[in-house]
Design a protein around this motif. Structure first.
Motif, PDB file in Angstrom:
ATOM      1  N   ILE A  84      -8.720 -30.273  55.118  1.00 22.67           N
ATOM      2  CA  ILE A  84      -7.803 -31.237  54.743  1.00 22.67           C
ATOM      3  C   ILE A  84      -6.536 -31.048  55.647  1.00 22.67           C
ATOM      4  O   ILE A  84      -5.458 -31.130  55.313  1.00 22.67           O
ATOM      5  N   SER A  85      -6.851 -30.216  56.680  1.00 19.53           N
ATOM      6  CA  SER A  85      -5.739 -29.811  57.885  1.00 19.53           C
ATOM      7  C   SER A  85      -4.789 -31.114  58.290  1.00 19.53           C
ATOM      8  O   SER A  85      -3.852 -30.926  58.847  1.00 19.53           O
ATOM      9  N   ASP A  86      -5.515 -32.138  58.289  1.00 16.60           N
ATOM     10  CA  ASP A  86      -4.568 -33.396  58.737  1.00 16.60           C
ATOM     11  C   ASP A  86      -3.811 -34.018  57.648  1.00 16.60           C
ATOM     12  O   ASP A  86      -2.998 -34.973  57.686  1.00 16.60           O
ATOM     13  N   CYS A  87      -3.959 -33.412  56.304  1.00  9.09           N
ATOM     14  CA  CYS A  87      -2.875 -33.882  55.255  1.00  9.09           C
ATOM     15  C   CYS A  87      -1.794 -32.883  55.267  1.00  9.09           C
ATOM     16  O   CYS A  87      -1.568 -31.988  55.618  1.00  9.09           O
ATOM     17  N   GLN A  88      -0.614 -33.691  54.706  1.00 11.59           N
ATOM     18  CA  GLN A  88       0.642 -32.983  54.500  1.00 11.59           C
ATOM     19  C   GLN A  88       0.814 -32.299  53.111  1.00 11.59           C
ATOM     20  O   GLN A  88       1.703 -31.651  53.023  1.00 11.59           O
ATOM     21  N   ALA A  89       0.109 -32.726  52.062  1.00 15.48           N
ATOM     22  CA  ALA A  89       0.169 -32.522  50.838  1.00 15.48           C
ATOM     23  C   ALA A  89      -1.297 -32.200  50.332  1.00 15.48           C
ATOM     24  O   ALA A  89      -2.207 -33.038  50.520  1.00 15.48           O
ATOM     25  N   VAL A  90      -1.393 -31.699  49.138  1.00 21.38           N
ATOM     26  CA  VAL A  90      -2.597 -31.622  48.428  1.00 21.38           C
ATOM     27  C   VAL A  90      -1.926 -31.511  47.074  1.00 21.38           C
ATOM     28  O   VAL A  90      -1.057 -30.903  46.535  1.00 21.38           O
TER      29      VAL A  90
END
Length: 115
Positions: A65-71
């Motif tokens: 999920i490294s291209d996401c800014q939040a989880v």
């Protein structure tokens, strides 16, 4: 401006998975106004099990999920929070409906921008 958000959910409606035990992440694009669209589902090899957890697997989950800014997850352990933050992914514990959590996250992001 929009961001990508990874959501730990097994049913696509409720955020019901612990980050380390998530078997999948639903990826959403979230706009400032709270509108969002589903982009894709990413299968994940859970880093944690009843026997413990693997740091290598945790790194792999974060890389997924490294291209996401939040989880968004139902729960996130302190070790996972550290790894996520080091990778510029903001962790949020939100055991609620995906729709509600995404709207709330949009509000949080908007507040941060205004401060």
């Amino acid at each position: 401006m929009s961001i990508k958000v990874a959501v730990a959910s097994s049913d696509g409606k409720y955020i019901n998975q612990h980050f380390g035990m998530a078997s999948q992440f639903l990826i959403f694009e979230l706009d400032d106004d709270g509108t969002h669209k589903f982009l894709e589902l990413r299968e994940n090899k859970p880093a944690c099990s009843t026997e413990g957890h693997s740091e290598l697997s945790m790194e792999e989950s974060v890389k997924l999920i490294s291209d996401c800014q939040a989880v968004l997850a139902g729960q996130i352990g302190p070790g996972a929070i550290d790894i996520l933050l080091k990778n510029n992914i903001d962790p949020y514990i939100a055991p609620t409906f995906i729709e509600d959590a995404l709207k709330e996250l949009a509000g949080i992001i908007q507040t941060k921008k205004n401060n």
